[in-house]
Design a protein around this motif. Sequence first.
Motif, PDB file in Angstrom:
ATOM      1  N   VAL A  52       1.296  -0.751   0.045  1.00 48.72           N
ATOM      2  CA  VAL A  52       0.535   0.019  -0.217  1.00 48.72           C
ATOM      3  C   VAL A  52       0.864   1.001   0.229  1.00 48.72           C
ATOM      4  CG1 VAL A  52      -0.347   0.121   2.310  1.00 48.72           C
ATOM      5  CG2 VAL A  52      -2.227   0.580   0.870  1.00 48.72           C
ATOM      6  N   GLN A  53       1.846   1.386   0.026  1.00 50.91           N
ATOM      7  CA  GLN A  53       2.988   2.330   0.299  1.00 50.91           C
ATOM      8  C   GLN A  53       3.174   3.375  -1.427  1.00 50.91           C
ATOM      9  OE1 GLN A  53       6.986   1.834   0.655  1.00 50.91           O
ATOM     10  NE2 GLN A  53       7.974   3.115   1.018  1.00 50.91           N
ATOM     11  N   ILE A  54       3.160   2.096  -2.122  1.00 50.71           N
ATOM     12  CA  ILE A  54       2.856   2.871  -3.791  1.00 50.71           C
ATOM     13  C   ILE A  54       1.286   3.062  -4.060  1.00 50.71           C
ATOM     14  CG2 ILE A  54       3.019   2.785  -5.786  1.00 50.71           C
ATOM     15  CD1 ILE A  54       4.944   0.059  -4.926  1.00 50.71           C
ATOM     16  N   TRP A  55       0.449   2.776  -3.189  1.00 52.07           N
ATOM     17  CA  TRP A  55      -0.997   3.690  -3.865  1.00 52.07           C
ATOM     18  C   TRP A  55      -1.289   5.027  -2.733  1.00 52.07           C
ATOM     19  CZ3 TRP A  55      -4.141   4.215   0.728  1.00 52.07           C
ATOM     20  CH2 TRP A  55      -5.047   4.489   1.149  1.00 52.07           C
ATOM     21  N   PHE A  56      -0.712   4.535  -1.500  1.00 52.88           N
ATOM     22  CA  PHE A  56       0.054   6.080  -0.730  1.00 52.88           C
ATOM     23  C   PHE A  56       0.380   6.979  -1.601  1.00 52.88           C
ATOM     24  CE2 PHE A  56       0.564   9.159   2.836  1.00 52.88           C
ATOM     25  CZ  PHE A  56      -0.659   9.128   3.398  1.00 52.88           C
ATOM     26  N   LYS A  57       1.352   6.345  -2.444  1.00 54.03           N
ATOM     27  CA  LYS A  57       1.983   7.273  -3.046  1.00 54.03           C
ATOM     28  C   LYS A  57       1.110   8.378  -4.467  1.00 54.03           C
ATOM     29  CE  LYS A  57       7.354   6.733  -1.298  1.00 54.03           C
ATOM     30  NZ  LYS A  57       8.040   5.989  -2.241  1.00 54.03           N
ATOM     31  N   LYS A  58       0.591   7.209  -4.614  1.00 54.25           N
ATOM     32  CA  LYS A  58      -0.311   7.859  -6.052  1.00 54.25           C
ATOM     33  C   LYS A  58      -1.732   8.380  -5.764  1.00 54.25           C
ATOM     34  CE  LYS A  58       0.965   3.576  -9.119  1.00 54.25           C
ATOM     35  NZ  LYS A  58       0.479   2.261 -10.222  1.00 54.25           N
ATOM     36  N   LEU A  59      -2.131   8.548  -4.676  1.00 50.79           N
ATOM     37  CA  LEU A  59      -3.191   9.215  -4.063  1.00 50.79           C
ATOM     38  C   LEU A  59      -2.823  10.558  -3.921  1.00 50.79           C
ATOM     39  CD1 LEU A  59      -6.187   7.710  -3.628  1.00 50.79           C
ATOM     40  CD2 LEU A  59      -4.765   8.247  -0.631  1.00 50.79           C
ATOM     41  N   LYS A  60      -1.591  10.508  -3.389  1.00 47.74           N
ATOM     42  CA  LYS A  60      -0.644  12.013  -2.861  1.00 47.74           C
ATOM     43  C   LYS A  60      -0.436  12.744  -3.993  1.00 47.74           C
ATOM     44  CE  LYS A  60       3.120  14.573  -0.413  1.00 47.74           C
ATOM     45  NZ  LYS A  60       4.088  13.895  -0.237  1.00 47.74           N
ATOM     46  N   LYS A  61      -0.375  11.980  -5.278  1.00 48.61           N
ATOM     47  CA  LYS A  61       0.413  13.025  -6.287  1.00 48.61           C
ATOM     48  C   LYS A  61      -1.061  12.493  -7.643  1.00 48.61           C
ATOM     49  CE  LYS A  61       4.605  10.684  -7.127  1.00 48.61           C
ATOM     50  NZ  LYS A  61       5.640   9.963  -7.606  1.00 48.61           N
TER      51      LYS A  61
END
Length: 388
Positions: free
Chosen positions: A186-195
């Motif tokens: 979910v780390q990548i999911w969280f970064k994509k959400l932020k972007k």
Amino acid sequence: MESMPSNPLRMYDKSEGKNDGEQIVKHLNNVVKSPRQEDASAKNILNVKFRALKRLKPFKAADIEELQHISIPEKRQEWLKTNWASIHILQKDDISEGFAHRMKAFLSQCSLRFFTIWIAPLSVFGPREQGSLESIFEAHPSACVTIISRSLDIQGESVLQPFWDRGLRVMAISPDLPFLFQKTPVQIWFKKLKKGIIDPGEISFSQNLSNVLRLAVLYKYGGIYLDMDVIVLRDMSNLSNAIGAQSADSVTGRWCRLNTAVLIFDHHHPLLLKFIQEFARNFNGSRWGHNGPYMVTRVVKQVQAISDHQCTVFPPRAFYPVDWAHIDSFFRLPATGYDQQWQSAKLQQLEEEAYTLHLWNRKSRDMDLENGSIVDILFHRHCIFCKK
């Protein structure tokens, strides 16, 4: 050993700003090791407000819920990207950066760990939520309860003080989401959400954040997760790596749908990792339950044959003995003799077979709790402050 204040927050509220999280934890560890009876309450000292607390902006729970009023996916993505820095729960700041140290010190003294989440503002934390906390301690007096919550961490002294005064170990702590999501799918999911790459969806984003946060906390620390609308009816300390069915086939008895209001797992359990992977891979913020109950149902069905992913699936009567569609009957006083007989039989069944009762707050939050109803009786049977 210096004497400790009855309120374990106060000694840090009036400080001048020199200690950081590591220094505080070093002091707390010394206190926890003390065998003196008068220092028993010091085990709760980890409910620390850092010195930067008064410099923070007030908690604004409504910020993230603005997403529910935006109907176009692209606009939701842009709104979240633009407003990300102003949504406190998503940030790593002066409060949340102490998360890892505080958790480590608090949990180091705990053999039985409970976790719950409160993303809403303190103003809506009421008797039901307090009753849920009380029921945990009524069944497990020596447990440690961690409330993942920014509002309770910052403003919840009045809620938690009665528990501290009784020597009960409960801590409210602001989550450090980047830390919890680190090295997980979910780390990548969280970064994509932020972007602004991922649509947060039209369902309450707080609910979806809670869905993944409970998985990340259990994966990191292990223990028992409970929603705040769950009443604990008996000792759960003998349970491990378990999830509960919300519904089952009336003919075969096989479970149909699982739920995430009660989760019991060891840390780093492979099934938790599978849940997190599925959440990140197939996130859909516009379908209710897709990232929660339906998600764990999908995963458990897929991995049932994999030995190291095994867990115990309890029947509905264990954790969800009443379906959401019938919860209203548990809030009403019996109107007839037949109703009274049904209530007596149901109460006996609950006490003998159920570990918890889920109140389905999404449906029942606006229902009046009538004196003498099943829920009223259970709250009084499993409270701690109402007993001498």
